[in-house]
Design an enzyme around this catalytic site. Structure first.
Site, PDB file in Angstrom:
ATOM      1  CG  HIS A 245      -8.108   3.445   8.179  1.00 37.03           C
ATOM      2  ND1 HIS A 245      -7.982   3.575   9.653  1.00 37.03           N
ATOM      3  CD2 HIS A 245      -7.417   2.409   7.941  1.00 37.03           C
ATOM      4  CE1 HIS A 245      -7.348   2.446  10.048  1.00 37.03           C
ATOM      5  NE2 HIS A 245      -6.782   1.849   9.168  1.00 37.03           N
TER       6      HIS A 245
ATOM      7  N   PRO B  21      -5.402  -5.667   5.316  1.00 37.34           N
ATOM      8  CG  PRO B  21      -5.096  -4.447   3.104  1.00 37.34           C
ATOM      9  CD  PRO B  21      -4.712  -4.527   4.571  1.00 37.34           C
TER      10      PRO B  21
ATOM     11  CE1 TYR C 269     -12.099  -2.775   7.443  1.00 36.15           C
ATOM     12  CE2 TYR C 269     -13.504  -4.233   6.435  1.00 36.15           C
ATOM     13  CZ  TYR C 269     -13.142  -3.692   7.492  1.00 36.15           C
ATOM     14  OH  TYR C 269     -13.454  -4.041   8.778  1.00 36.15           O
ATOM     15  CG  LEU C 270     -11.559  -0.096  -2.690  1.00 37.86           C
ATOM     16  CD1 LEU C 270     -10.145  -1.157  -2.726  1.00 37.86           C
ATOM     17  CD2 LEU C 270     -12.412  -0.877  -3.953  1.00 37.86           C
ATOM     18  CD  GLN C 271     -15.002   4.750   3.177  1.00 40.98           C
ATOM     19  OE1 GLN C 271     -14.512   5.464   4.135  1.00 40.98           O
ATOM     20  NE2 GLN C 271     -16.284   4.271   3.193  1.00 40.98           N
ATOM     21  CG  ASP C 272      -8.509   3.271   4.119  1.00 40.21           C
ATOM     22  OD1 ASP C 272      -7.222   2.940   4.225  1.00 40.21           O
ATOM     23  OD2 ASP C 272      -9.454   2.475   4.239  1.00 40.21           O
ATOM     24  CD  GLN C 273      -6.802  -0.832   0.712  1.00 38.14           C
ATOM     25  OE1 GLN C 273      -6.104  -1.508  -0.170  1.00 38.14           O
ATOM     26  NE2 GLN C 273      -7.629  -1.635   1.438  1.00 38.14           N
TER      27      GLN C 273
ATOM     28  CD  GLN D  16      -2.975   0.171   2.430  1.00 40.81           C
ATOM     29  OE1 GLN D  16      -2.876   0.950   3.216  1.00 40.81           O
ATOM     30  NE2 GLN D  16      -4.036  -0.697   2.591  1.00 40.81           N
TER      31      GLN D  16
END
Length: 309
Positions: A263, A74, A237-241, A47
């Site tokens: 996050h 993840p 969990y994908l949001q902040d990535q 990441q």
């Protein structure tokens, strides 16, 4: 790792330190190895390094060592099955080769990530959720854990999803990780829902000592179902990535999300401070979202250009 990727200077990066100073230099491609020496997550190494090597002078090969399926990060399956196809919409491709899986507490996993640099990133628009067309996943055991545990996790997850979604076949494969491709013992599950517009959502869970297999399966299923209720196009969990990529892209990006996580708020804060990107977070105005906690995150990216290309 980032210091080494760019021949930078890093001070104060030791345990117990309260501040660091980092001076980056030119990002270079080539082969880099980063080893957490624990079950520290290889996905978190990926990441942090990925946005950097996209702007390197030449292609990169990253050898990342540690935990592949670890808590508070993840799982590698999430990174490959959910993060990868969505982040590639920014206009780049990467390859992730899972050599060995590693679990808490021993670690010992290794993945090799290969990617070429880009001139610029394209903005993305993920605002149309579509309807769920498929649900699939994998329930795994590694090391000394019996295969029955994988089957039990899968069966419990399927039962849980069936209560809410009756008209779709749910295909969760139980898997025994091959001895030569996994270090130590572990078990877990990831379940993915795919929509008609190509959105991907996941629920996942890892087994812990003393937690029965059914509970692990149900936890992953409930996480997936919760992420399908909010009406967004990405899961929590994908949001902040995606924030860093939106900040660097050339143009306006939009994603529709459920409740904005801490996050994500943190990532936006630093992307605005450091990259000078501009973000607007507002409640979704679509009729179908009226009763839900749904938001649009919009970003005017800075159009970062690779000086090496």
């Amino acid at each position: 790792m980032i210091r080494d990727l760019c021949d930078g200077r890093l001070e104060g990066a030791e345990i117990g330190s309260t501040e660091i100073s980092f001076t980056p230099e030119k990002i270079k491609g080539g082969i880099h190895t980063a080893d957490t020496k624990t079950a520290g997550s290889v996905c978190l190494l990926m990441q942090v390094s990925m946005p950097c090597v996209l702007f390197a002078a030449s292609p990169s090969e990253l050898h990342l060592k540690g935990g592949t399926n670890a808590e508070m990060a993840p799982q590698i399956d999430y990174t490959v099955m959910v993060f990868k196809p969505i982040v590639e919409k920014f206009g780049f491709r990467f390859n992730c080769d899972i050599k060995t899986r590693g679990y808490y507490p021993k670690g010992g996993g290794e993945v090799i990530v290969r990617m070429s640099p880009v001139k610029q990133l394209n903005p993305i628009n993920l605002t149309d959720r579509g309807c769920v067309t498929k649900i699939y996943g994998r329930a795994f055991v590694a090391g000394v854990l019996p295969f029955k545990v994988a089957k039990d996790m899968a069966a419990a997850a399927v039962r849980c999803i069936r209560k809410e979604i009756r008209d779709l076949y749910v295909n969760i494969q139980p898997v025994q990780e091959p001895k030569d491709q996994a270090f130590g013992n572990g078990n877990g599950i990831i379940i993915i829902a795919e929509t008609s517009t190509g959105c991907l959502f996941a629920g996942s869970s890892l087994g812990k000592r003393g937690v029965n297999a059914d509970k692990v399966g149900i936890e992953a299923a409930e996480m997936l179902l919760a992420n399908l209720r909010h009406g967004g196009t990405v899961d929590e969990y994908l949001q902040d990535q995606l924030i860093v990529f939106m900040a660097l892209a050339n143009g306006v990006s939009r994603i529709k999300t459920g409740p904005v996580t801490l996050h994500t708020q943190t990532a936006i804060h630093f992307a605005e401070q450091i990259a000078k990107a501009k973000f607007i977070v507002k409640k979704s105005e679509d009729e179908e979202d009226a009763s839900k906690d749904t938001y649009i995150i919009e970003c005017q990216g800075i159009g970062m250009t690779n000086p090496n290309l």
